[in-house]
Design a protein around this motif. Structure first.
Motif, PDB file in Angstrom:
ATOM      1  N   HIS A  60       3.894   1.792  -1.198  1.00 35.35           N
ATOM      2  CA  HIS A  60       4.796   1.873  -2.160  1.00 35.35           C
ATOM      3  C   HIS A  60       3.774   1.667  -3.616  1.00 35.35           C
ATOM      4  O   HIS A  60       4.318   1.886  -4.506  1.00 35.35           O
ATOM      5  CB  HIS A  60       5.816   0.932  -2.411  1.00 35.35           C
ATOM      6  CG  HIS A  60       6.745   1.350  -1.266  1.00 35.35           C
ATOM      7  ND1 HIS A  60       7.718   2.290  -1.547  1.00 35.35           N
ATOM      8  CD2 HIS A  60       7.219   1.140   0.069  1.00 35.35           C
ATOM      9  CE1 HIS A  60       8.543   2.678  -0.279  1.00 35.35           C
ATOM     10  NE2 HIS A  60       8.052   1.588   0.563  1.00 35.35           N
ATOM     11  N   GLU A  61       2.541   1.370  -3.479  1.00 29.36           N
ATOM     12  CA  GLU A  61       1.604   1.286  -4.558  1.00 29.36           C
ATOM     13  C   GLU A  61       2.190   0.246  -5.516  1.00 29.36           C
ATOM     14  O   GLU A  61       2.300   0.520  -6.710  1.00 29.36           O
ATOM     15  CB  GLU A  61       1.426   2.730  -5.164  1.00 29.36           C
ATOM     16  CG  GLU A  61       0.898   3.762  -4.254  1.00 29.36           C
ATOM     17  CD  GLU A  61       0.587   5.052  -5.219  1.00 29.36           C
ATOM     18  OE1 GLU A  61      -0.419   5.553  -4.942  1.00 29.36           O
ATOM     19  OE2 GLU A  61       1.685   5.606  -5.861  1.00 29.36           O
ATOM     20  N   ARG A  62       2.322  -0.839  -5.088  1.00 31.96           N
ATOM     21  CA  ARG A  62       3.027  -2.094  -5.712  1.00 31.96           C
ATOM     22  C   ARG A  62       2.138  -3.383  -5.866  1.00 31.96           C
ATOM     23  O   ARG A  62       1.078  -3.310  -5.097  1.00 31.96           O
ATOM     24  CB  ARG A  62       4.369  -2.430  -5.250  1.00 31.96           C
ATOM     25  CG  ARG A  62       5.314  -1.304  -5.386  1.00 31.96           C
ATOM     26  CD  ARG A  62       6.812  -1.763  -4.495  1.00 31.96           C
ATOM     27  NE  ARG A  62       7.820  -0.885  -4.765  1.00 31.96           N
ATOM     28  CZ  ARG A  62       8.831  -0.458  -4.160  1.00 31.96           C
ATOM     29  NH1 ARG A  62       8.861  -1.273  -2.698  1.00 31.96           N
ATOM     30  NH2 ARG A  62       9.846   0.135  -4.380  1.00 31.96           N
ATOM     31  N   THR A  63       2.479  -3.910  -6.791  1.00 34.50           N
ATOM     32  CA  THR A  63       1.827  -5.433  -6.888  1.00 34.50           C
ATOM     33  C   THR A  63       2.936  -6.241  -6.081  1.00 34.50           C
ATOM     34  O   THR A  63       3.987  -6.736  -6.907  1.00 34.50           O
ATOM     35  CB  THR A  63       1.553  -5.733  -8.204  1.00 34.50           C
ATOM     36  OG1 THR A  63       0.419  -5.012  -8.928  1.00 34.50           O
ATOM     37  CG2 THR A  63       1.154  -7.216  -8.345  1.00 34.50           C
ATOM     38  N   LYS A 123      -7.579   1.747  -7.266  1.00 35.13           N
ATOM     39  CA  LYS A 123      -7.022   0.830  -6.522  1.00 35.13           C
ATOM     40  C   LYS A 123      -5.271   1.149  -6.613  1.00 35.13           C
ATOM     41  O   LYS A 123      -4.985   1.301  -7.574  1.00 35.13           O
ATOM     42  CB  LYS A 123      -7.230  -0.438  -6.686  1.00 35.13           C
ATOM     43  CG  LYS A 123      -6.880  -1.439  -5.853  1.00 35.13           C
ATOM     44  CD  LYS A 123      -7.359  -2.763  -6.056  1.00 35.13           C
ATOM     45  CE  LYS A 123      -6.985  -3.961  -4.908  1.00 35.13           C
ATOM     46  NZ  LYS A 123      -7.445  -3.468  -3.363  1.00 35.13           N
ATOM     47  N   LYS A 124      -4.532   0.996  -5.719  1.00 35.21           N
ATOM     48  CA  LYS A 124      -3.180   1.500  -5.707  1.00 35.21           C
ATOM     49  C   LYS A 124      -2.182   0.196  -5.674  1.00 35.21           C
ATOM     50  O   LYS A 124      -0.970   0.446  -5.802  1.00 35.21           O
ATOM     51  CB  LYS A 124      -2.781   2.568  -4.485  1.00 35.21           C
ATOM     52  CG  LYS A 124      -3.506   3.826  -4.570  1.00 35.21           C
ATOM     53  CD  LYS A 124      -2.954   4.689  -6.048  1.00 35.21           C
ATOM     54  CE  LYS A 124      -3.962   5.771  -5.878  1.00 35.21           C
ATOM     55  NZ  LYS A 124      -3.748   6.541  -7.166  1.00 35.21           N
ATOM     56  N   HIS A 125      -2.618  -0.736  -5.044  1.00 31.41           N
ATOM     57  CA  HIS A 125      -1.499  -2.043  -5.135  1.00 31.41           C
ATOM     58  C   HIS A 125      -2.648  -3.558  -5.163  1.00 31.41           C
ATOM     59  O   HIS A 125      -3.791  -3.275  -5.041  1.00 31.41           O
ATOM     60  CB  HIS A 125      -1.273  -1.746  -3.527  1.00 31.41           C
ATOM     61  CG  HIS A 125      -2.119  -2.456  -2.532  1.00 31.41           C
ATOM     62  ND1 HIS A 125      -3.352  -1.528  -1.965  1.00 31.41           N
ATOM     63  CD2 HIS A 125      -2.561  -3.728  -1.903  1.00 31.41           C
ATOM     64  CE1 HIS A 125      -4.010  -2.048  -1.115  1.00 31.41           C
ATOM     65  NE2 HIS A 125      -3.502  -3.443  -0.888  1.00 31.41           N
ATOM     66  N   MET A 153      -7.095  -0.646 -10.832  1.00 32.41           N
ATOM     67  CA  MET A 153      -6.432   0.562 -11.035  1.00 32.41           C
ATOM     68  C   MET A 153      -7.398   1.591 -11.657  1.00 32.41           C
ATOM     69  O   MET A 153      -7.283   2.830 -11.086  1.00 32.41           O
ATOM     70  CB  MET A 153      -5.228   0.448 -12.061  1.00 32.41           C
ATOM     71  CG  MET A 153      -4.057  -0.389 -11.263  1.00 32.41           C
ATOM     72  SD  MET A 153      -3.029  -0.853 -12.424  1.00 32.41           S
ATOM     73  CE  MET A 153      -2.229   0.699 -12.722  1.00 32.41           C
ATOM     74  N   THR A 167       1.011  -1.073   0.111  1.00 30.21           N
ATOM     75  CA  THR A 167      -0.121  -0.014  -0.023  1.00 30.21           C
ATOM     76  C   THR A 167       0.827   1.402   0.089  1.00 30.21           C
ATOM     77  O   THR A 167       0.537   2.251  -0.817  1.00 30.21           O
ATOM     78  CB  THR A 167      -0.882  -0.006   1.008  1.00 30.21           C
ATOM     79  OG1 THR A 167      -1.958  -1.428   1.320  1.00 30.21           O
ATOM     80  CG2 THR A 167      -1.928   1.232   1.251  1.00 30.21           C
TER      81      THR A 167
END
Length: 319
Positions: free
Chosen positions: A160-163, A213-215, A209, A158
């Motif tokens: 770092h907005e990563r998968t 949604k950020k992650h 996204m 969350t």
């Protein structure tokens, strides 16, 4: 019957010690001598077999791993090797054996049963992949270990907005990935029992996204592909910032949960009851929370199936 042996085999699972404790204390309660076989089937062959008393299993119910240790013994498939193991047991007057482990351990137990040593199998594996029981010893503890990791990883995902792609154990069975994914709110769960469509995974991430949604969290069972392979496949369809996390053998360790301690205690004691009643050549388990015993050959006839309803639910909740 005068003497019962107990061994653990295959990959260790939290709760094995609780099962050992139950076998030992139930046997002694019933007036039967009990012997621990150290280092699994290898210990049978090398005669690493020792009498156990009540104090030998004190203060272990809360410990992970196995007091009796575990070791690989591929040569146990050879009749001459098994005969040596049988001779070692009979030399001590042991004619019955409780085997705690998974599918491979059960196959060794079945061979011994056919060759004169009465055996009962107790399901000890974190994969929950044994037919004839709803749950295996160690599954609940490993599940909670994974859930804790997923929760922690979501925090940084969350930020770092990563998968994040989290690889869990489960070479042929997806129960750990499925249950952890549902409990951890994963957007995608990849399991061996269902074909993987990475284009669909990418589309699901894009859909999230598009609504802000950020992650994302992807849980993948090792039997499907590795976390790095999953990232490579995903990048063919979408440009997202990914990180991979392989939980590895940390999933096997740690204090067993209350669920696993109770399950192990019930199954270990039940195994002794069956042997005392003259029942052998079976694997114990629970079905609908009731104790059950299934012939080894029936256990091998079918593979453990995932909960299809739970898998459908995971997809419905990951929109």
């Amino acid at each position: 019957m005068r003497k019962i042996g107990v061994l653990t085999s295959g990959g260790d699972a939290p709760g094995m010690n609780a099962a050992i404790r139950a076998v030992v204390r139930k046997s002694i309660y019933e007036g039967v001598e009990v012997y621990g076989v150290f280092q699994g089937y290898q210990g049978l062959v090398t005669d690493n077999i020792h009498k156990l008393e009540l104090g030998d299993v004190g203060d272990i119910i809360q410990r992970g791993g196995t007091k009796l240790y575990s070791a690989r013994c591929p040569e146990f498939i050879e009749p001459a090797v098994r005969q040596k193991a049988i001779e070692n047991l009979k030399a001590k007057g042991i004619d019955s054996l409780v085997v705690i482990g998974g599918d491979g351990s059960y196959r060794g137990a079945q061979r011994l049963d056919e060759e004169g040593i009465k055996t009962i199998g107790v399901p000890g594996t974190i994969d929950n992949d044994i037919n004839g029981t709803d749950y295996t010893i160690g599954f609940d503890t490993a599940l909670n270990t994974i859930i804790d990791a997923v929760d922690r990883i979501r925090d940084t995902a969350t930020s770092h907005e990563r998968t994040f792609i989290i690889e869990v154990m489960g070479r042929d069975a997806g129960d750990l990935a499925l249950w952890a994914g549902v409990a951890g709110g994963a957007e995608t769960i990849l399991i061996p029992e269902s074909p993987s469509d990475m284009k669909e995974v990418a589309e699901r991430i894009e859909s999230g996204m598009s609504r802000g949604k950020k992650h994302s969290i992807i849980v993948v069972a090792e039997g499907v592909m590795s976390a790095s392979q999953c990232a490579d496949e995903l990048h063919k369809y979408i440009n997202v910032d990914t990180r991979e996390s392989v939980l590895g053998h940390m999933q096997r360790g740690g204090k067993p949960t209350g669920q696993d301690r109770v399950l192990a205690s019930r199954l270990g004691a039940f195994a002794v009851d069956l042997l005392l009643d003259g029942v052998h050549g079976k694997a114990v388990g629970t079905e609908n929370n009731k104790l059950s015993a299934t012939r080894f050959d029936k256990v091998f006839e079918e593979s453990h199936m995932i909960d299809e309803g739970l898998y459908r639910l995971s997809r419905e909740l990951s929109i």
